[in-house]
Design a protein around this motif. Structure first.
Motif, PDB file in Angstrom:
ATOM      1  N   LEU A   1       0.836  -1.211   0.000  1.00  0.00           N
ATOM      2  CA  LEU A   1       0.000   0.000   0.000  1.00  0.00           C
ATOM      3  C   LEU A   1       0.866   1.254   0.000  1.00  0.00           C
ATOM      4  O   LEU A   1       0.571   2.229  -0.711  1.00  0.00           O
ATOM      5  CB  LEU A   1      -0.927  -0.006   1.210  1.00  0.00           C
ATOM      6  CG  LEU A   1      -2.026  -1.067   1.263  1.00  0.00           C
ATOM      7  CD1 LEU A   1      -2.856  -0.900   2.537  1.00  0.00           C
ATOM      8  CD2 LEU A   1      -2.931  -0.985   0.039  1.00  0.00           C
ATOM      9  N   ASP A   2       1.932   1.236   0.788  1.00  0.00           N
ATOM     10  CA  ASP A   2       2.825   2.394   0.831  1.00  0.00           C
ATOM     11  C   ASP A   2       3.454   2.659  -0.530  1.00  0.00           C
ATOM     12  O   ASP A   2       3.594   3.813  -0.957  1.00  0.00           O
ATOM     13  CB  ASP A   2       3.929   2.169   1.874  1.00  0.00           C
ATOM     14  CG  ASP A   2       3.406   2.232   3.307  1.00  0.00           C
ATOM     15  OD1 ASP A   2       2.299   2.779   3.508  1.00  0.00           O
ATOM     16  OD2 ASP A   2       4.099   1.716   4.206  1.00  0.00           O
TER      17      ASP A   2
ATOM     18  N   ILE B   1       2.197   1.810  -3.478  1.00  0.00           N
ATOM     19  CA  ILE B   1       1.153   2.318  -4.370  1.00  0.00           C
ATOM     20  C   ILE B   1       0.993   3.823  -4.179  1.00  0.00           C
ATOM     21  O   ILE B   1       0.927   4.591  -5.148  1.00  0.00           O
ATOM     22  CB  ILE B   1      -0.182   1.577  -4.094  1.00  0.00           C
ATOM     23  CG1 ILE B   1      -0.082   0.122  -4.563  1.00  0.00           C
ATOM     24  CG2 ILE B   1      -1.348   2.278  -4.788  1.00  0.00           C
ATOM     25  CD1 ILE B   1      -1.246  -0.742  -4.120  1.00  0.00           C
ATOM     26  N   LYS B   2       0.950   4.254  -2.934  1.00  0.00           N
ATOM     27  CA  LYS B   2       0.806   5.686  -2.644  1.00  0.00           C
ATOM     28  C   LYS B   2       2.041   6.464  -3.089  1.00  0.00           C
ATOM     29  O   LYS B   2       1.936   7.579  -3.601  1.00  0.00           O
ATOM     30  CB  LYS B   2       0.559   5.894  -1.150  1.00  0.00           C
ATOM     31  CG  LYS B   2      -0.750   5.312  -0.648  1.00  0.00           C
ATOM     32  CD  LYS B   2      -0.846   5.384   0.871  1.00  0.00           C
ATOM     33  CE  LYS B   2      -2.080   4.691   1.401  1.00  0.00           C
ATOM     34  NZ  LYS B   2      -2.121   4.669   2.890  1.00  0.00           N
ATOM     35  N   ARG B   3       3.228   5.877  -2.879  1.00  0.00           N
ATOM     36  CA  ARG B   3       4.470   6.551  -3.268  1.00  0.00           C
ATOM     37  C   ARG B   3       4.533   6.808  -4.768  1.00  0.00           C
ATOM     38  O   ARG B   3       5.103   7.818  -5.217  1.00  0.00           O
ATOM     39  CB  ARG B   3       5.676   5.704  -2.832  1.00  0.00           C
ATOM     40  CG  ARG B   3       6.999   6.455  -2.883  1.00  0.00           C
ATOM     41  CD  ARG B   3       8.155   5.556  -2.495  1.00  0.00           C
ATOM     42  NE  ARG B   3       8.468   4.595  -3.548  1.00  0.00           N
ATOM     43  CZ  ARG B   3       9.196   4.887  -4.625  1.00  0.00           C
ATOM     44  NH1 ARG B   3       9.684   6.108  -4.791  1.00  0.00           N
ATOM     45  NH2 ARG B   3       9.437   3.960  -5.528  1.00  0.00           N
ATOM     46  N   GLN B   4       3.909   5.907  -5.528  1.00  0.00           N
ATOM     47  CA  GLN B   4       3.896   6.048  -6.987  1.00  0.00           C
ATOM     48  C   GLN B   4       2.790   6.995  -7.467  1.00  0.00           C
ATOM     49  O   GLN B   4       2.598   7.169  -8.670  1.00  0.00           O
ATOM     50  CB  GLN B   4       3.723   4.679  -7.647  1.00  0.00           C
ATOM     51  CG  GLN B   4       4.884   3.733  -7.438  1.00  0.00           C
ATOM     52  CD  GLN B   4       6.134   4.156  -8.208  1.00  0.00           C
ATOM     53  OE1 GLN B   4       6.076   4.988  -9.118  1.00  0.00           O
ATOM     54  NE2 GLN B   4       7.275   3.586  -7.832  1.00  0.00           N
TER      55      GLN B   4
ATOM     56  N   TYR C   1      -0.624   6.839  -6.630  1.00  0.00           N
ATOM     57  CA  TYR C   1      -1.934   6.209  -6.815  1.00  0.00           C
ATOM     58  C   TYR C   1      -2.684   6.127  -5.481  1.00  0.00           C
ATOM     59  O   TYR C   1      -2.068   6.096  -4.408  1.00  0.00           O
ATOM     60  CB  TYR C   1      -1.780   4.809  -7.420  1.00  0.00           C
ATOM     61  CG  TYR C   1      -1.303   4.836  -8.853  1.00  0.00           C
ATOM     62  CD1 TYR C   1      -2.202   4.709  -9.908  1.00  0.00           C
ATOM     63  CD2 TYR C   1       0.046   5.003  -9.147  1.00  0.00           C
ATOM     64  CE1 TYR C   1      -1.763   4.761 -11.220  1.00  0.00           C
ATOM     65  CE2 TYR C   1       0.492   5.051 -10.450  1.00  0.00           C
ATOM     66  CZ  TYR C   1      -0.415   4.931 -11.488  1.00  0.00           C
ATOM     67  OH  TYR C   1       0.017   4.982 -12.783  1.00  0.00           O
ATOM     68  N   THR C   2      -3.982   6.062  -5.589  1.00  0.00           N
ATOM     69  CA  THR C   2      -4.827   5.912  -4.401  1.00  0.00           C
ATOM     70  C   THR C   2      -5.327   4.478  -4.342  1.00  0.00           C
ATOM     71  O   THR C   2      -5.981   4.013  -5.277  1.00  0.00           O
ATOM     72  CB  THR C   2      -6.026   6.868  -4.451  1.00  0.00           C
ATOM     73  OG1 THR C   2      -5.538   8.214  -4.551  1.00  0.00           O
ATOM     74  CG2 THR C   2      -6.895   6.724  -3.207  1.00  0.00           C
ATOM     75  N   PRO C   3      -5.033   3.746  -3.265  1.00  0.00           N
ATOM     76  CA  PRO C   3      -5.481   2.352  -3.181  1.00  0.00           C
ATOM     77  C   PRO C   3      -6.910   2.233  -2.685  1.00  0.00           C
ATOM     78  O   PRO C   3      -7.317   2.934  -1.750  1.00  0.00           O
ATOM     79  CB  PRO C   3      -4.507   1.736  -2.177  1.00  0.00           C
ATOM     80  CG  PRO C   3      -4.080   2.865  -1.303  1.00  0.00           C
ATOM     81  CD  PRO C   3      -4.138   4.107  -2.144  1.00  0.00           C
ATOM     82  N   HIS C   4      -7.681   1.364  -3.329  1.00  0.00           N
ATOM     83  CA  HIS C   4      -9.034   1.020  -2.896  1.00  0.00           C
ATOM     84  C   HIS C   4      -9.073  -0.496  -2.744  1.00  0.00           C
ATOM     85  O   HIS C   4      -8.864  -1.231  -3.707  1.00  0.00           O
ATOM     86  CB  HIS C   4     -10.083   1.496  -3.906  1.00  0.00           C
ATOM     87  CG  HIS C   4     -10.201   2.988  -3.971  1.00  0.00           C
ATOM     88  ND1 HIS C   4     -11.156   3.685  -3.281  1.00  0.00           N
ATOM     89  CD2 HIS C   4      -9.454   3.901  -4.642  1.00  0.00           C
ATOM     90  CE1 HIS C   4     -11.006   4.977  -3.521  1.00  0.00           C
ATOM     91  NE2 HIS C   4      -9.979   5.138  -4.341  1.00  0.00           N
TER      92      HIS C   4
ATOM     93  N   ALA D   1      -5.601   0.441  -7.786  1.00  0.00           N
ATOM     94  CA  ALA D   1      -4.673   1.572  -7.713  1.00  0.00           C
ATOM     95  C   ALA D   1      -5.162   2.620  -8.704  1.00  0.00           C
ATOM     96  O   ALA D   1      -4.987   2.480  -9.917  1.00  0.00           O
ATOM     97  CB  ALA D   1      -3.259   1.120  -8.036  1.00  0.00           C
TER      98      ALA D   1
ATOM     99  N   GLY E   1      -5.438   6.193 -10.499  1.00  0.00           N
ATOM    100  CA  GLY E   1      -4.626   7.350 -10.845  1.00  0.00           C
ATOM    101  C   GLY E   1      -4.405   7.396 -12.340  1.00  0.00           C
ATOM    102  O   GLY E   1      -5.251   6.929 -13.121  1.00  0.00           O
TER     103      GLY E   1
END
Length: 342
Positions: A18-19, A21-24, A26-29, A41, A43
């Motif tokens: 998850l971290d 995904i956010k670093r790249q 994107y917003t994880p659902h 992901a 974005g």
């Protein structure tokens, strides 16, 4: 893109994923499956290199490009039907609800009378407009905060959750303070600032199809709500504008199975606004149910002749009671037919 995790992934590995995904950017659902967890992901479209990067991460089974523009509304990200729970019932995946009440809240006596009889005849939710977007600036615009307070009083007496329309972003907090469900009407179905504000409220959103909206546009409107982290959205087919003038709008019954093939969200029918005349409301409601709708939202008034808005399409109590009897007779037959077809 859709990231599918391997069975038995550890919590530490999952959190690291998850971290990343956010670093790249994107917003994880997250959607939990029986053996796999799906992470949408959301974005910008991913490059092949980025997808390969995620495939190589620990705990990742598959990385799939999401083909639909309405990503969070799609079956790809959410493979199980969404079911919304209320104290009085459920909607989605075979669960059916009826929301009923007057077009607008006009007085304490009117809304309490309507709330009492819609509950008595089997409705599970009370509808009523405190803010009314009208074509004419001189028409009844609703009672505003007073209307919300009257709806809350009706809920306290009957136990019925309340759905009422919110018409602008600056009213979302006020309406959410009183309502259980925020309705976004056809005229605001592409008011993107309002959709985002309603999504951010955390309250379930009843989104009506715009009178000139394609189904793709309808799903993209829902995506605005979903993208704010609010998964509780109901889509309402309420009729579209065509060349036909025999009814107020043309109810697109085909929208129900088409939407069900494209989205996990519950689908409702609004026969009142499509009909424009009370004698057509029950047949249109039953047609929507036969097509597989997960609920209906119906206008009914203790004294329709005295209604300050949409008088011609609001059912008197007797006609509403007849509609509810017809609904109760039809639902088992639809369930049986769907079971056979499956």
């Amino acid at each position: 893109m859709l990231i599918v995790t391997k069975p038995g992934i550890s919590q530490e590995t999952f959190e690291a994923l998850l971290d990343e995904i956010k670093r790249q950017g994107y917003t994880p659902h997250i959607s939990e499956g029986e053996s796999h967890t799906l992470i949408g992901a959301i974005g910008a479209p991913p490059t092949p290199e980025l997808m390969e990067h995620f495939r190589a991460l620990p705990g990742v089974d598959q990385v799939i490009r999401i083909s639909k523009p309405h990503k969070l509304a799609s079956w790809e990200v959410h493979p199980e039907p969404t079911v919304l729970d209320f104290p009085t019932g459920r909607t989605g995946n075979g669960h059916f609800m009826v929301a009923a009440g007057p077009c607008g809240v006009e007085s304490r006596e009117q809304i309490l009378a309507a709330a009492r009889y819609v509950k008595r005849h089997g409705a599970q939710m009370l509808r009523g407009g405190a803010f009314k977007p009208r074509t004419s600036p001189y028409a009844f615009q609703g009672l505003g905060r007073e209307g919300l307070e009257l709806l809350a009083e009706a809920r306290a007496e009957t136990g019925l959750p309340v759905v009422t329309e919110v018409t602008s972003p600056d009213l979302v907090d006020l309406v959410a303070e009183y309502a259980d469900v925020l309705q976004i009407g056809a005229r605001n179905a592409q008011n993107f600032a309002l959709l985002k504000a309603a999504g951010g409220s955390g309250k379930p959103v009843l989104l009506k199809r715009g009178m000139s909206m394609t189904l793709d546009e309808f799903l993209m409107a829902a995506e605005y709500v979903l993208s704010e982290g609010n998964p509780r959205v109901v889509l309402v087919e309420r009729g579209i504008r065509t060349f036909e003038k025999a009814t107020r709008f043309t109810l697109d019954v085909s929208a129900v199975p088409v939407l069900k093939s494209q989205t996990h969200l519950p689908i409702w029918i609004d026969p009142s606004h499509a009909a424009g005349t009370r004698e057509y409301v029950t047949p249109l409601a039953l047609a929507g149910i036969a097509a597989g709708a997960d609920g209906i939202i119906v206008e009914t008034h203790p004294n329709p002749g005295e209604a300050k808005s949409d008088a011609a399409q609001q059912l008197p109590e007797e006609a509403f009671a007849d509609l509810m009897q017809a609904v109760r007779r039809l639902l088992p037959a639809v369930d049986k037919a769907l079971a056979v077809s499956a």
